[in-house]
Motif scaffolding. Structure first.
Motif, PDB file in Angstrom:
ATOM      1  N   ASP A 278       0.839  -1.204   0.000  1.00  0.00           N
ATOM      2  CA  ASP A 278       0.000   0.000   0.000  1.00  0.00           C
ATOM      3  C   ASP A 278       0.877   1.260   0.000  1.00  0.00           C
ATOM      4  N   SER A 279       0.699   2.108  -1.008  1.00  0.00           N
ATOM      5  CA  SER A 279       1.546   3.296  -1.168  1.00  0.00           C
ATOM      6  C   SER A 279       1.388   4.278  -0.015  1.00  0.00           C
ATOM      7  N   GLU A 280       0.169   4.431   0.507  1.00  0.00           N
ATOM      8  CA  GLU A 280      -0.041   5.359   1.620  1.00  0.00           C
ATOM      9  C   GLU A 280       0.667   4.883   2.879  1.00  0.00           C
ATOM     10  N   LEU A 281       0.531   3.599   3.193  1.00  0.00           N
ATOM     11  CA  LEU A 281       1.167   3.058   4.389  1.00  0.00           C
ATOM     12  C   LEU A 281       2.692   3.115   4.270  1.00  0.00           C
ATOM     13  N   LEU A 282       3.217   2.817   3.090  1.00  0.00           N
ATOM     14  CA  LEU A 282       4.659   2.881   2.877  1.00  0.00           C
ATOM     15  C   LEU A 282       5.173   4.307   3.034  1.00  0.00           C
ATOM     16  N   ARG A 283       4.407   5.255   2.559  1.00  0.00           N
ATOM     17  CA  ARG A 283       4.822   6.663   2.646  1.00  0.00           C
ATOM     18  C   ARG A 283       4.843   7.157   4.092  1.00  0.00           C
ATOM     19  N   LYS A 284       3.866   6.719   4.885  1.00  0.00           N
ATOM     20  CA  LYS A 284       3.728   7.239   6.247  1.00  0.00           C
ATOM     21  C   LYS A 284       4.534   6.460   7.286  1.00  0.00           C
ATOM     22  N   THR A 285       4.721   5.171   7.080  1.00  0.00           N
ATOM     23  CA  THR A 285       5.398   4.356   8.094  1.00  0.00           C
ATOM     24  C   THR A 285       6.654   3.653   7.585  1.00  0.00           C
ATOM     25  N   GLY A 286       6.789   3.540   6.278  1.00  0.00           N
ATOM     26  CA  GLY A 286       7.889   2.764   5.716  1.00  0.00           C
ATOM     27  C   GLY A 286       7.558   1.287   5.614  1.00  0.00           C
ATOM     28  N   GLY A 287       6.392   0.897   6.102  1.00  0.00           N
ATOM     29  CA  GLY A 287       5.976  -0.509   6.052  1.00  0.00           C
ATOM     30  C   GLY A 287       5.390  -0.952   7.371  1.00  0.00           C
ATOM     31  N   ILE A 288       6.029  -1.929   8.015  1.00  0.00           N
ATOM     32  CA  ILE A 288       5.583  -2.459   9.305  1.00  0.00           C
ATOM     33  C   ILE A 288       6.420  -1.822  10.405  1.00  0.00           C
ATOM     34  N   VAL A 289       5.754  -1.320  11.444  1.00  0.00           N
ATOM     35  CA  VAL A 289       6.461  -0.677  12.550  1.00  0.00           C
ATOM     36  C   VAL A 289       5.996  -1.271  13.877  1.00  0.00           C
ATOM     37  N   GLN A 290       6.786  -1.055  14.922  1.00  0.00           N
ATOM     38  CA  GLN A 290       6.411  -1.520  16.247  1.00  0.00           C
ATOM     39  C   GLN A 290       5.121  -0.847  16.700  1.00  0.00           C
ATOM     40  N   GLY A 291       4.257  -1.619  17.319  1.00  0.00           N
ATOM     41  CA  GLY A 291       2.934  -1.122  17.695  1.00  0.00           C
ATOM     42  C   GLY A 291       1.871  -1.611  16.743  1.00  0.00           C
ATOM     43  N   MET A 292       2.320  -2.048  15.539  1.00  0.00           N
ATOM     44  CA  MET A 292       1.392  -2.583  14.544  1.00  0.00           C
ATOM     45  C   MET A 292       1.141  -4.075  14.769  1.00  0.00           C
ATOM     46  N   SER A 293       1.907  -4.671  15.673  1.00  0.00           N
ATOM     47  CA  SER A 293       1.737  -6.097  15.960  1.00  0.00           C
ATOM     48  C   SER A 293       0.312  -6.386  16.410  1.00  0.00           C
ATOM     49  N   GLY A 294      -0.288  -7.389  15.808  1.00  0.00           N
ATOM     50  CA  GLY A 294      -1.670  -7.734  16.115  1.00  0.00           C
ATOM     51  C   GLY A 294      -2.638  -7.270  15.047  1.00  0.00           C
ATOM     52  N   SER A 295      -2.172  -6.434  14.110  1.00  0.00           N
ATOM     53  CA  SER A 295      -3.060  -5.946  13.046  1.00  0.00           C
ATOM     54  C   SER A 295      -3.617  -7.130  12.256  1.00  0.00           C
ATOM     55  N   PRO A 296      -4.946  -7.235  12.151  1.00  0.00           N
ATOM     56  CA  PRO A 296      -5.553  -8.381  11.475  1.00  0.00           C
ATOM     57  C   PRO A 296      -5.203  -8.433   9.993  1.00  0.00           C
ATOM     58  N   ILE A 297      -5.022  -9.652   9.476  1.00  0.00           N
ATOM     59  CA  ILE A 297      -4.800  -9.888   8.047  1.00  0.00           C
ATOM     60  C   ILE A 297      -6.088 -10.470   7.473  1.00  0.00           C
ATOM     61  N   ILE A 298      -6.620  -9.794   6.475  1.00  0.00           N
ATOM     62  CA  ILE A 298      -7.887 -10.212   5.848  1.00  0.00           C
ATOM     63  C   ILE A 298      -7.605 -10.672   4.427  1.00  0.00           C
ATOM     64  N   GLN A 299      -8.120 -11.845   4.071  1.00  0.00           N
ATOM     65  CA  GLN A 299      -7.988 -12.338   2.696  1.00  0.00           C
ATOM     66  C   GLN A 299      -9.310 -12.960   2.247  1.00  0.00           C
ATOM     67  N   ASP A 300      -9.795 -12.513   1.119  1.00  0.00           N
ATOM     68  CA  ASP A 300     -11.054 -13.028   0.561  1.00  0.00           C
ATOM     69  C   ASP A 300     -12.204 -12.952   1.564  1.00  0.00           C
ATOM     70  N   GLY A 301     -12.242 -11.852   2.324  1.00  0.00           N
ATOM     71  CA  GLY A 301     -13.337 -11.643   3.260  1.00  0.00           C
ATOM     72  C   GLY A 301     -13.240 -12.455   4.541  1.00  0.00           C
ATOM     73  N   LYS A 302     -12.089 -13.115   4.766  1.00  0.00           N
ATOM     74  CA  LYS A 302     -11.911 -13.929   5.973  1.00  0.00           C
ATOM     75  C   LYS A 302     -10.722 -13.415   6.781  1.00  0.00           C
ATOM     76  N   LEU A 303     -10.795 -13.607   8.096  1.00  0.00           N
ATOM     77  CA  LEU A 303      -9.697 -13.257   8.979  1.00  0.00           C
ATOM     78  C   LEU A 303      -8.673 -14.382   8.933  1.00  0.00           C
ATOM     79  N   ALA A 304      -7.504 -14.096   8.345  1.00  0.00           N
ATOM     80  CA  ALA A 304      -6.498 -15.131   8.103  1.00  0.00           C
ATOM     81  C   ALA A 304      -5.406 -15.164   9.162  1.00  0.00           C
ATOM     82  N   GLY A 305      -5.111 -14.017   9.777  1.00  0.00           N
ATOM     83  CA  GLY A 305      -4.022 -13.989  10.732  1.00  0.00           C
ATOM     84  C   GLY A 305      -3.787 -12.595  11.265  1.00  0.00           C
ATOM     85  N   ALA A 306      -2.557 -12.360  11.733  1.00  0.00           N
ATOM     86  CA  ALA A 306      -2.198 -11.058  12.293  1.00  0.00           C
ATOM     87  C   ALA A 306      -0.720 -10.782  12.055  1.00  0.00           C
TER      88      ALA A 306
END
Length: 410
Positions: free
Chosen positions: A354-382
């Motif tokens: 995601d271009s917006e997230l990359l611009r603002k955070t550089g990608g994954i940062v500390q504190g983002m741990s636990g962010s849900p991963i959604i694929q095909d309308g299902k909760l796949a992980g974090a």
């Protein structure tokens, strides 16, 4: 000419043998038990389809109802050339299970079960500096002090009070490390300031920070967050807890991640905005009971979970907040999946696209741990970890491991 044909035939035989060997190893490495939800139309086994071919024949019996677990099971036998059995598997079709995905920032505060030893200090006495009595008595970094003279202790203030009340009397300190308990005799030393006694320890009894809520089950009021344990910053040990709370939080600033230095979400929370009690701190996250309304999210309703054999490499989304408590959806790509038979916080490799997230955070940062991963309308992980030298990439955990640790049966 005969030698040439023989060489070609030998090479061809070697290729065929290696192909069969690789295919056999690939099949043997498949899990013994596979679970898919009742609504699933796809089984992903490291991108291999479960079907007959020239090398293998797939035999299966009729579906049987397992009343104990309320699921259908299918026993599968894979045979080389339809003759030699090489693998037996059980396919379980479980009912579709739904939870509400998170993405909201949360404040986390835990009180430890006991007092953690994180360092030693020499003591300034009337006669000069004296080596730490705790160190010379055999206490180690990573030990947890749980009792002194038979009295349970959980706070640093309690430890200090007992030491000063006993002055230079020998203390019997019960410590635990790696589930092994022992008693250590330590004699306090009077400091340069008279009537103050110390044993030369740096200790910790609590910790706090900001993370991300992964899911909550509104039927049972159960939540899961972080996707990895809360560990002590000095010893890197998973902190055993006696109690803990989570709070609604707000992100106030972002330190962007760069190669070699992870970024960070900086947040704030109020003790008056409590939303849940932490009951467990495990290798796959923190879990407990929701007792109040959480901040609003894109999803205010439950969605199905995706079991690991239903997840595929390819596009997905994460839910997270990088400003205030507003949760947004950002694009990622699941680069690699790992077939796992037991909980592990490094189930998949993900890349932020995601271009917006990359611009603002550089990608994954500390504190983002636990962010849900959604694929095909299902909760796949974090989301669980960031690659230090590649901040647009990191690890994720399968949601089924978090649900298992939360005590949710599906």
């Amino acid at each position: 000419m005969k030698s040439k044909y023989l060489s070609i035939l030998t090479s061809f035989s070697i290729v065929i043998a290696l192909t069969f060997f690789a295919a056999t190893i690939n099949v043997i490495s498949l899990p013994d038990d596979i679970k898919i939800s009742g609504s699933s139309t796809q089984i992903n086994l490291r991108n291999n389809s479960l079907k007959n071919n020239l090398i293998y024949k797939i035999d299966s019996n009729s579906s049987e109802k397992n009343s104990k677990f309320k699921k259908d099971t299918l026993n599968i036998s894979i045979k080389l050339f339809g003759i030699i059995p090489v693998k037996k598997m059980t396919l379980s079709i479980v009912p579709e299970f739904k939870v509400i995905p998170g993405g909201q920032p949360i404040g986390v505060k835990i009180n430890m079960d006991g007092i953690l030893v994180v360092g030693f200090s020499d003591i300034d006495t009337q006669n000069g500096w004296k080596q730490s009595p705790a160190l010379t008595s055999g206490i180690n970094i990573g030990d947890r002090i749980i009792e002194i003279n038979g009295v349970k202790v959980n706070r640093c203030s309690e430890l200090s009070s007992i030491i000063n009340n006993n002055k230079d009397s020998v203390l019997k300190i019960k410590v635990i490390n790696s589930e092994k308990t022992r008693i250590v005799d330590v004699k306090p030393v009077e400091t340069k300031n008279k009537n103050e006694y110390k044993i030369g320890l740096w200790v910790r009894d609590s910790t706090a920070g900001v993370g991300t809520l992964t899911f909550y089950d509104d039927k049972n009021n159960i939540f899961g967050a972080l996707g990895h344990p809360i560990s002590d910053v000095d010893t890197m040990l998973i902190l055993p807890i006696s109690s803990g709370k989570i709070y609604n939080a707000k992100i106030v600033s972002v330190e962007q991640g760069v190669r070699g230095r992870p970024g960070e979400l900086r947040g704030t929370f109020s003790m008056e905005d409590e939303i849940g009690d932490i009951e467990k701190n495990t290798s796959t996250g923190i879990y407990g009971k929701i007792n109040s309304r959480v901040s609003k999210n894109i999803y205010n309703y439950a969605i199905p979970i995706a079991l690991q054999n239903e997840i595929k490499e390819g596009p997905a989304k994460i839910l997270t907040s990088i400003d205030g408590n507003e949760v947004k959806e950002y694009s990622i790509y699941i680069e690699k999946l790992t077939q796992q038979s037991k909980p592990n916080s490094k189930s998949m490799i993900i890349r932020v696209t995601d271009s917006e997230l990359l611009r603002k955070t550089g990608g994954i940062v500390q504190g983002m741990s636990g962010s849900p991963i959604i694929q095909d309308g299902k909760l796949a992980g974090a989301v669980t970890h960031v690659f230090v030298n590649k901040p647009d990439m990191g690890y994720g955990i399968y949601i089924e491991w978090m649900l298992k640790e939360a005590g949710i049966n599906f």
